[in-house]
Design a protein around this motif. Sequence first.
Motif, short mmCIF file in Angstrom:
data_model
loop_
_atom_site.label_atom_id
_atom_site.label_comp_id
_atom_site.label_asym_id
_atom_site.label_seq_id
_atom_site.Cartn_x
_atom_site.Cartn_y
_atom_site.Cartn_z
N ALA A 144 43.28 4.20 15.56
CA ALA A 144 42.82 3.77 14.23
C ALA A 144 41.72 4.70 13.73
CB ALA A 144 42.31 2.33 14.29
N ALA A 145 40.83 5.10 14.62
CA ALA A 145 39.74 6.00 14.23
C ALA A 145 40.29 7.37 13.83
CB ALA A 145 38.75 6.14 15.39
N LYS A 146 41.30 7.85 14.57
CA LYS A 146 41.93 9.13 14.21
C LYS A 146 42.53 9.03 12.81
CE LYS A 146 43.50 10.68 18.72
NZ LYS A 146 44.70 10.98 19.50
N GLN A 147 43.21 7.92 12.53
CA GLN A 147 43.82 7.74 11.21
C GLN A 147 42.75 7.70 10.12
OE1 GLN A 147 46.37 4.31 11.25
NE2 GLN A 147 47.50 5.02 13.03
N LEU A 148 41.59 7.20 10.45
CA LEU A 148 40.51 7.11 9.48
C LEU A 148 39.98 8.48 9.10
CD1 LEU A 148 38.28 4.80 8.35
CD2 LEU A 148 36.89 6.14 9.91
N ILE A 149 39.78 9.35 10.09
CA ILE A 149 39.15 10.65 9.78
C ILE A 149 40.15 11.79 9.59
CG2 ILE A 149 36.95 10.05 10.84
CD1 ILE A 149 37.68 11.66 13.26
N GLN A 150 41.41 11.59 9.95
CA GLN A 150 42.38 12.68 9.84
C GLN A 150 42.53 13.22 8.42
OE1 GLN A 150 45.44 12.85 12.52
NE2 GLN A 150 46.76 14.16 11.29
N PRO A 151 42.64 12.39 7.38
CA PRO A 151 42.78 12.96 6.03
C PRO A 151 41.58 13.83 5.63
CG PRO A 151 43.32 10.63 6.01
CD PRO A 151 42.75 10.93 7.36
N ILE A 152 40.40 13.45 6.05
CA ILE A 152 39.20 14.22 5.73
C ILE A 152 39.22 15.54 6.50
CG2 ILE A 152 36.66 14.21 5.90
CD1 ILE A 152 37.46 10.90 5.76
N ALA A 153 39.59 15.47 7.77
CA ALA A 153 39.69 16.68 8.59
C ALA A 153 40.72 17.64 8.00
CB ALA A 153 40.06 16.32 10.03
N GLU A 154 41.88 17.12 7.63
CA GLU A 154 42.92 17.96 7.06
C GLU A 154 42.46 18.61 5.75
OE1 GLU A 154 46.17 15.18 6.88
OE2 GLU A 154 46.82 15.65 8.93
N LYS A 155 41.75 17.86 4.95
CA LYS A 155 41.24 18.37 3.67
C LYS A 155 40.26 19.53 3.90
CE LYS A 155 38.92 16.49 -0.43
NZ LYS A 155 38.38 15.23 -0.99
N ILE A 156 39.34 19.35 4.84
CA ILE A 156 38.35 20.39 5.15
C ILE A 156 39.05 21.63 5.72
CG2 ILE A 156 36.39 20.99 6.66
CD1 ILE A 156 35.61 19.10 4.38
N ILE A 157 39.96 21.42 6.66
CA ILE A 157 40.68 22.54 7.28
C ILE A 157 41.47 23.31 6.23
CG2 ILE A 157 42.57 23.11 8.88
CD1 ILE A 157 41.49 20.68 10.60
N VAL A 180 25.29 3.38 9.90
CA VAL A 180 25.90 2.35 9.04
C VAL A 180 26.64 1.37 9.93
CG1 VAL A 180 26.17 3.82 7.00
CG2 VAL A 180 27.99 3.73 8.69
N GLU A 181 26.81 0.16 9.43
CA GLU A 181 27.52 -0.85 10.21
C GLU A 181 29.03 -0.73 10.08
OE1 GLU A 181 26.20 -4.86 9.86
OE2 GLU A 181 24.09 -4.27 9.80
N GLU A 182 29.47 -0.20 8.97
CA GLU A 182 30.90 -0.12 8.67
C GLU A 182 31.26 1.32 8.34
OE1 GLU A 182 33.24 -1.97 5.02
OE2 GLU A 182 32.19 -3.46 6.24
N ILE A 183 32.28 1.85 8.99
CA ILE A 183 32.70 3.23 8.75
C ILE A 183 33.97 3.21 7.91
CG2 ILE A 183 33.34 5.40 9.83
CD1 ILE A 183 31.06 4.92 11.53
N THR A 184 33.89 3.82 6.75
CA THR A 184 35.03 3.90 5.85
C THR A 184 35.33 5.37 5.56
OG1 THR A 184 33.68 3.92 3.85
CG2 THR A 184 34.31 1.73 4.73
N PRO A 185 36.50 5.68 5.04
CA PRO A 185 36.79 7.08 4.69
C PRO A 185 35.76 7.67 3.72
CG PRO A 185 38.82 5.81 4.68
CD PRO A 185 37.69 4.82 4.86
N ASP A 186 35.29 6.89 2.76
CA ASP A 186 34.30 7.39 1.81
C ASP A 186 32.99 7.75 2.50
OD1 ASP A 186 36.08 7.10 -0.30
OD2 ASP A 186 35.30 5.14 -0.90
N ILE A 187 32.58 6.93 3.47
CA ILE A 187 31.35 7.21 4.21
C ILE A 187 31.51 8.49 5.03
CG2 ILE A 187 29.94 6.40 6.15
CD1 ILE A 187 30.17 3.58 4.89
N VAL A 188 32.64 8.64 5.70
CA VAL A 188 32.89 9.83 6.50
C VAL A 188 32.89 11.07 5.62
CG1 VAL A 188 34.52 11.02 8.03
CG2 VAL A 188 34.17 8.55 8.26
N GLU A 189 33.58 10.99 4.49
CA GLU A 189 33.67 12.15 3.60
C GLU A 189 32.30 12.52 3.03
OE1 GLU A 189 36.67 14.05 0.34
OE2 GLU A 189 36.72 11.87 0.63
N ALA A 190 31.51 11.53 2.64
CA ALA A 190 30.16 11.81 2.13
C ALA A 190 29.28 12.44 3.21
CB ALA A 190 29.52 10.52 1.61
N PHE A 191 29.38 11.93 4.44
CA PHE A 191 28.62 12.46 5.57
C PHE A 191 28.99 13.92 5.82
CE2 PHE A 191 28.00 12.42 10.38
CZ PHE A 191 26.62 12.48 10.33
#
Length: 171
Positions: A79-92, A146-157
Amino acid sequence: IPTLIILDPKGEVITRQGRVEVLNDLDCREFPWHPKPVLELTEANAVHLNEGPCLVLFVDSSVMLATLQDSDDDGESEAAKQLIQPIAEKIIAKYRAKDEEAPLLFFVAGEDNMTDSLRDYTNLPEAAPLLTILDMSARAKYVMDVEEITPDIVEAFVNDFLLDKLKPEPI
């Protein structure tokens, strides 16, 4: 330590960690081992942590990421991989378009001895989920509290890190 660098037919580097890839894929099912956008952190691939800044999302099996609570996957790390994969792919993709290496590697770290050792070495809390960027060569860490990790939080970070807006803490 021997090094095995895998090149494509044009002589471009596919991976500098060919030795690790061979040891992790003895049947060579994933040859030629193109880099994956997000890796699950293991003892075998922890060597990648020394290659440059790495986003590491620490997870455990008892805490489910808020945005993926209803998913029917193989567990927390998937689930965590699915959460950050789109952001990783975008950066790459962004850096590949400029013919540059991505400035970050992306990992998910579960609960095991390797993760415990990494937390101890970097003086990170036992909290999970915990979003961090670790830069071993600079001996610096960045922690998103943060208590909750969302795609928006990851991308902003990630974006704040790339724009040098984050204050590093020493490792």
